[in-house]
Enzyme design. Sequence first.
Site, PDB file in Angstrom:
ATOM      1  N   LEU A  11      -6.976  13.889 -12.306  1.00  0.00           N
ATOM      2  CA  LEU A  11      -5.608  13.207 -13.031  1.00  0.00           C
ATOM      3  C   LEU A  11      -5.447  14.022 -14.382  1.00  0.00           C
ATOM      4  CD1 LEU A  11      -6.384   9.375 -12.421  1.00  0.00           C
ATOM      5  CD2 LEU A  11      -5.510  11.163 -10.938  1.00  0.00           C
ATOM      6  N   ALA A  12      -4.089  14.362 -14.402  1.00  0.00           N
ATOM      7  CA  ALA A  12      -3.812  15.124 -15.410  1.00  0.00           C
ATOM      8  C   ALA A  12      -2.335  15.064 -15.795  1.00  0.00           C
ATOM      9  CB  ALA A  12      -3.913  16.688 -15.449  1.00  0.00           C
ATOM     10  N   ARG A  18      -1.338  10.319 -27.866  1.00  0.00           N
ATOM     11  CA  ARG A  18      -2.311  10.264 -29.056  1.00  0.00           C
ATOM     12  C   ARG A  18      -2.839  11.475 -29.783  1.00  0.00           C
ATOM     13  NH1 ARG A  18      -5.927   5.998 -25.904  1.00  0.00           N
ATOM     14  NH2 ARG A  18      -4.846   6.806 -24.040  1.00  0.00           N
ATOM     15  N   LYS A  25      -2.395  17.784 -23.625  1.00  0.00           N
ATOM     16  CA  LYS A  25      -3.707  17.415 -24.273  1.00  0.00           C
ATOM     17  C   LYS A  25      -4.705  17.995 -23.182  1.00  0.00           C
ATOM     18  CE  LYS A  25      -5.359  13.244 -22.681  1.00  0.00           C
ATOM     19  NZ  LYS A  25      -5.638  11.810 -22.933  1.00  0.00           N
ATOM     20  N   TYR A 372      -8.475  52.878 -43.662  1.00  0.00           N
ATOM     21  CA  TYR A 372      -7.845  52.235 -42.539  1.00  0.00           C
ATOM     22  C   TYR A 372      -7.940  53.448 -41.555  1.00  0.00           C
ATOM     23  CZ  TYR A 372      -4.450  51.440 -39.051  1.00  0.00           C
ATOM     24  OH  TYR A 372      -3.845  51.236 -37.772  1.00  0.00           O
TER      25      TYR A 372
HETATM   26  C1  UD1 Z   1      -8.272   4.849 -17.893  1.00  0.00           C
HETATM   27  C2  UD1 Z   1      -8.579   3.648 -17.216  1.00  0.00           C
HETATM   28  C3  UD1 Z   1      -9.621   2.722 -18.073  1.00  0.00           C
HETATM   29  C4  UD1 Z   1     -10.805   3.591 -18.417  1.00  0.00           C
HETATM   30  C5  UD1 Z   1     -10.389   4.826 -19.100  1.00  0.00           C
HETATM   31  C6  UD1 Z   1     -11.596   5.839 -19.246  1.00  0.00           C
HETATM   32  C7  UD1 Z   1      -6.735   2.656 -15.676  1.00  0.00           C
HETATM   33  C8  UD1 Z   1      -5.515   1.851 -15.543  1.00  0.00           C
HETATM   34  N1  UD1 Z   1      -7.450   2.680 -16.809  1.00  0.00           N
HETATM   35  O1  UD1 Z   1      -7.478   4.259 -19.403  1.00  0.00           O
HETATM   36  O2  UD1 Z   1     -10.085   1.547 -17.253  1.00  0.00           O
HETATM   37  O3  UD1 Z   1     -11.619   2.806 -19.427  1.00  0.00           O
HETATM   38  O4  UD1 Z   1      -9.334   5.660 -18.391  1.00  0.00           O
HETATM   39  O5  UD1 Z   1     -10.985   6.831 -20.027  1.00  0.00           O
HETATM   40  O6  UD1 Z   1      -6.775   3.631 -14.981  1.00  0.00           O
HETATM   41  N2  UD1 Z   1      -2.847   9.819 -15.775  1.00  0.00           N
HETATM   42  C9  UD1 Z   1      -1.986  10.389 -14.744  1.00  0.00           C
HETATM   43  N3  UD1 Z   1      -0.789   9.578 -14.538  1.00  0.00           N
HETATM   44  C10 UD1 Z   1      -0.444   8.589 -15.226  1.00  0.00           C
HETATM   45  C11 UD1 Z   1      -1.291   8.014 -16.307  1.00  0.00           C
HETATM   46  C12 UD1 Z   1      -2.642   8.824 -16.455  1.00  0.00           C
HETATM   47  O7  UD1 Z   1      -2.202  11.327 -14.273  1.00  0.00           O
HETATM   48  O8  UD1 Z   1       0.655   7.978 -14.738  1.00  0.00           O
HETATM   49  C13 UD1 Z   1      -4.083  10.373 -16.144  1.00  0.00           C
HETATM   50  C14 UD1 Z   1      -4.114  11.116 -17.427  1.00  0.00           C
HETATM   51  O9  UD1 Z   1      -3.529  12.451 -17.503  1.00  0.00           O
HETATM   52  C15 UD1 Z   1      -5.633  10.911 -17.774  1.00  0.00           C
HETATM   53  C16 UD1 Z   1      -6.119   9.785 -16.828  1.00  0.00           C
HETATM   54  O10 UD1 Z   1      -5.047   9.651 -16.084  1.00  0.00           O
HETATM   55  O11 UD1 Z   1      -6.116  12.285 -17.452  1.00  0.00           O
HETATM   56  C17 UD1 Z   1      -6.219   8.579 -17.438  1.00  0.00           C
HETATM   57  O12 UD1 Z   1      -5.373   8.262 -18.153  1.00  0.00           O
HETATM   58  P1  UD1 Z   1      -5.206   7.506 -19.790  1.00  0.00           P
HETATM   59  O13 UD1 Z   1      -3.824   7.140 -19.971  1.00  0.00           O
HETATM   60  O14 UD1 Z   1      -6.044   8.285 -20.637  1.00  0.00           O
HETATM   61  O15 UD1 Z   1      -6.037   6.166 -19.509  1.00  0.00           O
HETATM   62  P2  UD1 Z   1      -6.686   5.431 -20.338  1.00  0.00           P
HETATM   63  O16 UD1 Z   1      -5.662   4.212 -21.008  1.00  0.00           O
HETATM   64  O17 UD1 Z   1      -7.598   6.078 -20.987  1.00  0.00           O
HETATM   65 CA    CA Z   2      -8.190   8.544 -21.261  1.00  0.00          CA
END
Ligand code: UD1
Ligand code: CA
Length: 473
Positions: A11-12, A18, A25, A372
């Site tokens: 997932l990226a 933040r 990121k 140089y």
């Molecule tokens: C998420 C988890 C949380 C966990 C935490 C661990 C969910 C709802 N929550 O929260 O339970 O404790 O990770 O680090 O899953 N991303 C997408 N598409 C989106 C949103 C996010 O690809 O629409 C990807 C982000 O780029 C990231 C990952 O998913 O790589 C996690 O997303 P992030 O927003 O960091 O989730 P957290 O709030 O940290």
């Molecule tokens: Ca995260």
Amino acid sequence: MVDSRLAVVVLAAGAGTRMKSAKPKVLHELAGLPILGHVLATARELDPAHVLTVVRHERDAVASAISDLLPEATIVDQDEIPGTGRAVEVALHALPEGFDGEVVVVSGDVPLLDAQTLAGLIAAHRGSGAGATVLSAILDDATGYGRIVRGTDGSLDRIVEHKDATDDERAITEINSGTYVFRAPDLREQLAKVGTDNAQAEKYLTDVLGLLRQAQVPIDAVPVAESWLVNGINDRAQLADTAGRLNAMIVRGWQLAGVTILDPASTWIDLKVKLEPDVEILPNTQLKGATTIASGAVVGPDTTLVDTEVGANAVVKRTDATLSVIGEGATVGPWAYLRPNTKLAADGKIGTFVETKNATIGEGSKVPHLSYIGDTEVGVGANVGAGTITANYDGVNKHRTVVGSHVRTGSHNVFVAPVRIGDGAYTGAGTVVRKDVPAGALAINVAPQRNMDGWVSKNRPGTKAAEAAESGS
Ligand code: UD1
Ligand code: CA
């Protein structure tokens, strides 16, 4: 061997708000590799039949990095529906229809998680026959994370996000690492039911766990051996913490492989760097990119080497070098600046306050002080006098200087390129070499010196200099 029943979804697509950065990121670097590069390398080690990376925020930059880092990964675009659940759902659409193996989901912002830990999670999942297995972690401070809610019998009930949790739930210290193994058909079925009725109005992947439980499908949460393995990077402080931890592991690895590293805290080594046993690294040294250092070399203190090759027994002190080659037994620094394509042959020397660029300096040849040297080729056994400058740039074009073997040039010369100094030639101090010097010749072009007797007494009477001139010799 390729695991034909395994798919890894990375997932990226998130915004990485933040980080407060113009750069996505997942493209910020740790040990010379983007955060996402670490995750993709781990995914590849599992040898899955499919790696799918979900992108959306800064889509083109992230997608082009993925193509470089892991060309066989499939890039999947997330649509406008937000949330980790939606991200996984679009990834599933990109899998072959009817894929019924295991889907591993990892976050693109968790770089230290290793393939061994993931392989253990996959084995546990396959062994237990669960529909989903979550990698959890116990943290002192669980703020921000999804919490693992277990029933009275200790089995996993559901995951609740921090923002949606009650005070009692927030007191739970077991968190969701964001790493899971799912059975593909179960995941597909439950994701279709997940809504966005929560504090963030997102489609949460974590909701799948509670839904599976309600559908009587067994689910499990397995705590990771060491919680730092699942450190997520959300801001720059976490980036620095995680980079420091990774660096400490890299440094320790080299120490155990026979490299002396005096001060691990001030030594930074990229993942791709290669060191031989009996290399010695002194404090405040950064070794970056594809730098290699051969046995017996001493590097540092206060040295940065980027994509640089250091030969056996060389000494490189207080130096900044990029894309350069330092030969066996050569010495460099202190205070040397080696710009790209500097090649110093065996036993050569680039000394104090010397800058080089696109320069080949032959075996045993020396440029010891205040110079140089650019666009230059120096033969073997030559000595370039202190304070010598190559005037390689005419304001429009760069030109080459060639210095032959066993040449001795005087101090404070200017070599006005293009120019060639023949083998065994000498030049006088202060010479501006504008014409080629034949082999074996002495070149001098400074004006003859004129001494005007009594000039000080006549023109500076009463000064200390005049007094000294009158009483001295
Ligand atoms: C998420 C988890 C949380 C966990 C935490 C661990 C969910 C709802 N929550 O929260 O339970 O404790 O990770 O680090 O899953 N991303 C997408 N598409 C989106 C949103 C996010 O690809 O629409 C990807 C982000 O780029 C990231 C990952 O998913 O790589 C996690 O997303 P992030 O927003 O960091 O989730 P957290 O709030 O940290
Ligand atoms: Ca995260």
